[in-house]
Structure formats: C-alpha cells, structure tokens
Design a protein around this motif. Structure first.
Motif, PDB file in Angstrom:
ATOM      1  N   GLU A 135      -3.843  -0.262   8.369  1.00 27.44           N
ATOM      2  CA  GLU A 135      -4.461  -0.746   7.593  1.00 27.44           C
ATOM      3  C   GLU A 135      -3.188  -1.636   7.750  1.00 27.44           C
ATOM      4  OE1 GLU A 135      -6.109  -1.705   3.256  1.00 27.44           O
ATOM      5  OE2 GLU A 135      -4.897   0.627   3.350  1.00 27.44           O
ATOM      6  N   ALA A 136      -1.889  -1.889   7.402  1.00 29.78           N
ATOM      7  CA  ALA A 136      -1.068  -2.712   7.183  1.00 29.78           C
ATOM      8  C   ALA A 136      -1.046  -3.315   8.880  1.00 29.78           C
ATOM      9  CB  ALA A 136       0.270  -1.875   7.362  1.00 29.78           C
ATOM     10  N   LYS A 175      -2.718  10.055   4.379  1.00 27.84           N
ATOM     11  CA  LYS A 175      -2.717   8.527   3.481  1.00 27.84           C
ATOM     12  C   LYS A 175      -1.610   7.721   3.691  1.00 27.84           C
ATOM     13  CE  LYS A 175      -3.526   7.073  -1.100  1.00 27.84           C
ATOM     14  NZ  LYS A 175      -3.526   7.212  -2.333  1.00 27.84           N
ATOM     15  N   ASN A 176      -0.643   8.207   3.991  1.00 29.81           N
ATOM     16  CA  ASN A 176       0.444   7.453   4.828  1.00 29.81           C
ATOM     17  C   ASN A 176      -0.165   6.384   6.310  1.00 29.81           C
ATOM     18  OD1 ASN A 176       2.157   7.565   2.390  1.00 29.81           O
ATOM     19  ND2 ASN A 176       3.045   8.953   3.718  1.00 29.81           N
ATOM     20  N   ASP A 195      -3.002   5.941   7.128  1.00 30.82           N
ATOM     21  CA  ASP A 195      -3.739   5.190   6.447  1.00 30.82           C
ATOM     22  C   ASP A 195      -3.270   3.724   6.221  1.00 30.82           C
ATOM     23  OD1 ASP A 195      -5.738   7.248   7.892  1.00 30.82           O
ATOM     24  OD2 ASP A 195      -6.556   7.266   5.593  1.00 30.82           O
ATOM     25  N   ASP A 196      -2.479   4.228   5.470  1.00 32.66           N
ATOM     26  CA  ASP A 196      -1.968   2.836   5.251  1.00 32.66           C
ATOM     27  C   ASP A 196      -1.452   2.544   6.180  1.00 32.66           C
ATOM     28  OD1 ASP A 196      -3.146   3.354   2.310  1.00 32.66           O
ATOM     29  OD2 ASP A 196      -0.936   3.909   2.014  1.00 32.66           O
ATOM     30  N   ASN A 251     -12.506  -2.204   3.468  1.00 29.84           N
ATOM     31  CA  ASN A 251     -11.598  -2.374   4.244  1.00 29.84           C
ATOM     32  C   ASN A 251     -11.579  -3.291   5.177  1.00 29.84           C
ATOM     33  OD1 ASN A 251     -10.653   0.148   3.944  1.00 29.84           O
ATOM     34  ND2 ASN A 251     -12.024   1.612   4.860  1.00 29.84           N
ATOM     35  N   ARG A 255      -1.404  -3.803  -1.164  1.00 35.05           N
ATOM     36  CA  ARG A 255      -2.159  -4.386  -0.861  1.00 35.05           C
ATOM     37  C   ARG A 255      -2.047  -5.760  -0.378  1.00 35.05           C
ATOM     38  NH1 ARG A 255      -6.476  -0.711  -0.189  1.00 35.05           N
ATOM     39  NH2 ARG A 255      -5.708   1.101  -2.079  1.00 35.05           N
ATOM     40  N   ARG A 291       5.733   2.804   0.897  1.00 34.07           N
ATOM     41  CA  ARG A 291       4.788   1.998   0.878  1.00 34.07           C
ATOM     42  C   ARG A 291       3.959   0.660   0.991  1.00 34.07           C
ATOM     43  NH1 ARG A 291      -0.135   4.671  -3.370  1.00 34.07           N
ATOM     44  NH2 ARG A 291      -1.602   3.790  -1.985  1.00 34.07           N
ATOM     45  N   ASN A 321      -6.736  -6.861   0.529  1.00 37.59           N
ATOM     46  CA  ASN A 321      -7.397  -5.241   1.237  1.00 37.59           C
ATOM     47  C   ASN A 321      -8.728  -5.061   0.416  1.00 37.59           C
ATOM     48  OD1 ASN A 321      -8.642  -3.957   2.450  1.00 37.59           O
ATOM     49  ND2 ASN A 321      -7.563  -2.284   2.602  1.00 37.59           N
TER      50      ASN A 321
END
Length: 496
Positions: free
Chosen positions: A133-134, A126-127, A129-130, A40, A6, A3, A36
């Motif tokens: 985001e990355a 959720k992974n 979404d991460d 967002n 942020r 993971r 972040n």
C-alpha cells in the motif's frame, strides 16, 4: 519493523526553501495529502478555494498594469514597471529554487521507493500488505509531483513572458521620461529667457520713468511756485470782489423774482376778468425746492385763515388732474422733491366762499442738489444729523441730536449706541416733507419706518432734508419700493 500510517505528507524540505514573494500567490505551498479509503483507492484532498493560480494572477497583474498605464504619470509609470520587473526577477529566482526542491523530492521519492521494494521481499502477512500500500501511495505521489512540475514549467514560461513585457515597458517608460525631461528643460530655458527679457524691459522702463518723472517734478514745482506768486499778488482781491459781486447779483435776482411773480399774478387776474373784484388771498414765497409757500390775506375784508379750510394739491399742468397732498392743510407748505416740475394749488374755503390759489409756474429744482445726491449714491451709507420734533404724533421733549442713516437696503435712526428705529425698505415705509408747520417746514420731514411708529425729523438745512428724501427714494426704488407720503398715489400703487 516500523509501520507506516495511512496519512502520508512530505514536509522534510519545505522549511529549507525561502518564502515566496508577497507579490505572487501560488496555488499551493505544499504537496497534496492523500488518504487511503476502504476500497484501496487513493484520493486527493481538496485545495483551499482562496488561493489563486499563477496563470490567473499573471492575467490579473497584466490587466491591472495596462489599465493603470493610461492614468499614471510618466514617472509613476516608469516606477511601476521597474517594480514589476524586480518582482518578475524575484519570481524567476524563486522558480529556480523550486526546481532544485522538486529535483530533491524526486530523488527522495526514488530512494523511498527502493527502500520499500527491499522491504516488500522480506515482509510477510499484514506487514506485506502495508508495504505494498505504501509503494502504491509513493507511485501516486510521484505521478502527482510530475504533473505539478509540468504546471510549474508552464507557469515559469508565463513568468518569463511577463518579465519580458515588463522589461520592454520599463524601457519604453524610461524613454518617455527622458523625452519629457528634455521637453521640460527646453520649456524652462524658454521661460527663463522670456523672464530675463521682461526684467530687462522693466529695468529700461524704470530708468526712463525716473528720468521723465524727475523732469516732470521739476516743471511742476516751477508751475506751483508761479501759481503761488500769482495768488499772493492778485487772488485775494479778485476773490473778494467776485464774492461781493455775486452777493449783489443774488439780491437783485431775488428782488426781480418777486417783481416777476407779482406781475405774473396780476396778469393772471386780468386774464380771468377779475380785475374789479379785490384779491382776498395770495401766495407768497419762492416757487422752488428748498423754500416754502405761504398764504397771505390781501385786504381787510379777507376772512381769518384760522377759520378757513385749506387743502393743497399738485398738478402736472395747468388745468390738469389734481392730486391731493394728504396732510397739507396749513397756510404754509414747503415743496418736496415730488413737487419739482409740477404746479401747486391751494383751495381756501370759508362760509361758502372758495378761493383757489395757484403757483405761477412749476416748482423749480434746487441748484446743485442733483449732483450732490449723485455723489451720495456712490456711498454705501450716508449719515444726516437730525432732531426729533415729534414721535408718533406727540411732541418729543428732547432736542438732542440724532443720526439718520440712509443705506442701500435700510434706514436707521440712532443716538450714540441707542437705536430708535431700524427697518429695511418696505411697502409700509413712508417718507416725505412735513406738510404744514412754521417757517422751518422746509427743513423737516415725516418718516414712518413701520406701521405704529412715525417721526418728524428736523435737518440742519433745506438741502440736507431734500437730499435725504431723494437718496432714500433712490435706494428704495432699486429695491422695487416706491417711497411716498401718506395716501400718495405712489404709496397707494405700491400697496395694491
């Protein structure tokens, strides 16, 4: 699956780059950090306010060099431009390294983006979404890197312009240095030629002076030998004859002066119609500076001088205004320098009888005294040997010799290392001849250095006494002080 946090910062290749030159400050030495937020959105962190951009630094350095160009010497200016050129070359090399580092950053970002794209297809929940985001953060970072590269390109162009300017300035400075060196060499050559010409002229003059000096010395030696021969043959007898002749003339002159004085007195008495009245008193003595005048009775009917009241006066002309000489109340009076060129008068009073005695003419100056005093004026301090006769009106028991210093600013009386009095010229100082006394009155003087202290000083000769009085009055006059005796008109004028 790993993971990602942020906060994302890229520092893998930063330590591999050589440090930037100390002469230049960049806006930032690392990539900006991004955080972040809850909505967002990607936000850029604030930069340090103390850092200066390349554009501002370039302007500052250029203005500083232009300002110093007018104040630095040619050699210093050339040195400064050479240092600036070296710094610009170093900046250019560092920019090349930064280009390499920037290219590596782009490659790494592309690889990172591809890896995240491959992860996005396999991630769920959720992974996923991460991962998205990355990916968004990597794209934003790529955009910022592209913008930074544009700024670096602009800064690189300015650095090239500065390097070109410094290179041109360095070449101009070198030209100026070469011109100054050439001008200095020319001036040095001219100076050497002038010095050589002067040395040759001095050598020639020295040779001529040696030849002339040798000839002059030989002629002078011949003249000296001839003078010595003449002196040995003739001078002793001539000098002795001249001295005897001079002494005889002086004796005759003194006798004739007395006869002339006596005739003048008789003529004055006949003019006044007093021929039938017998003269009770008369003035005896040479009427000149350095001698003394004495009142003598002329007949047996004359009253005793000890019972008479006597007062001496000085007159500018016969029948003119009389100036009282304070303290001159004795039968003997020695003229002082203030009396030269003036008549002296003595009033003798006894039992209602008043007799006035006047000199036949003005008091004559002493021969050679003026030239002697002028020679003493050139000195800073003149010493006279004296003996203290009285101190504060009382007889002084010691007859030891003291030294009276007459200087340009003050007078001093001392014996060995003991100082009796030392005072600057002031309105309270008094100096005059002794007004009364015996046959030695012509050698004595009265000196009051200050109020409450007075001396009667006896000098070695009349000439020394009169010279000391004239010299002190001359120096005091230069200090705007008029030295005189007690209650003299000059003393009264200076105190008012």
């Amino acid at each position: 699956m790993t993971r990602m946090g942020r906060d994302f910062s890229y520092t893998t290749q930063r330590d591999a780059v050589s440090p930037v030159s100390a002469d230049v400050l960049f806006a930032s030495s690392r990539f900006p950090n991004y955080k972040n937020r809850t909505n967002n959105n990607t936000m850029e962190a604030k930069e340090d306010s103390k850092l200066v951009s390349m554009r501002e630094l370039t302007r500052h350095e250029t203005a500083k060099l232009l300002d110093q160009q007018n104040r630095l010497s040619v050699r210093d200016l050339a040195s400064k431009f050479e240092k600036g050129l070296a710094a610009a070359a170093k900046l250019s090399d560092e920019n090349k390294l930064r280009d390499v580092v920037s290219l590596e950053k782009h490659v790494l970002l592309e690889k990172l983006k591809d890896a995240l794209e491959s992860l996005r297809g396999r991630a769920v929940g959720k992974n996923k979404d991460d991962v998205e985001e990355a990916i968004a953060m990597v794209e934003a970072l790529s955009g910022q890197l592209t913008q930074r590269e544009g700024e670096l390109v602009q800064e690189k162009a300015e650095v090239k312009k500065l390097a070109s300017f410094l290179k041109q300035a360095s070449e101009d400075a070198k030209k100026l240095v070469d011109e100054e060196r050439a001008f200095a060499r020319t001036e040095i050559e001219k100076a050497r030629a002038a010095v050589q010409r002067v040395e040759e002229a001095l050598q020639e003059q020295e040779k001529m002076s040696r030849a002339t000096g040798t000839q002059d010395v030989e002629e002078l030696m011949k003249e000296v030998q001839e003078a010595r021969r003449i002196k040995m043959l003739h001078q002793p007898s001539k000098v002795m004859d001249m001295e005897h002749e001079l002494q005889a003339l002086r004796t005759q002159l003194a006798e004739k002066s007395k006869c002339s004085l006596k005739l003048q007195k008789e003529l004055a008495m006949s003019k006044q119609g007093e021929k039938n009245r017998p003269n009770l008193f008369e003035l005896d003595g040479t009427e000149s500076l350095g001698s003394y005048l004495q009142i003598h009775p002329c007949c047996n009917e004359a009253p005793d001088l000890l019972e008479c009241s006597i007062q001496w006066y000085r007159l500018a002309s016969e029948g003119g205004k009389k100036d009282l000489i304070s303290g001159a109340t004795k039968p003997i009076y020695a003229p002082e320098p203030s009396d030269v060129g003036r008549l002296l008068e003595a009033d003798v009073m006894s039992d209602g009888l008043s007799i006035t005695l006047t000199t036949s003419g003005p008091i004559d100056p002493a021969a050679g005294l003026g030239n002697y005093v002028e020679a003493l004026v050139r000195r800073h301090d003149t010493e006279f040997n004296v003996v203290i006769v009285q101190m504060n009106g009382a007889e002084h028991p010691s007859e030891s010799v003291h030294v009276l210093h007459v200087g340009k600013m003050r007078m001093k009386l001392r014996k060995d290392n003991t100082t009796m009095a030392k005072e600057f010229y002031s309105p309270f100082m008094q100096l005059c001849g002794v007004r009364g006394g015996g046959n030695a009155a012509a050698q004595a003087s009265f000196w009051q250095p200050k109020i409450g202290l007075s001396f009667v000083l006896a000098f070695e000769s009349e000439r020394e006494r009169n010279a000391a009085i004239m010299l002190a009055r001359r120096f005091a006059f230069d200090c705007n002080i008029m030295l005189g005796g007690p209650e003299d008109r000059a003393a009264a004028e200076k105190t008012t």
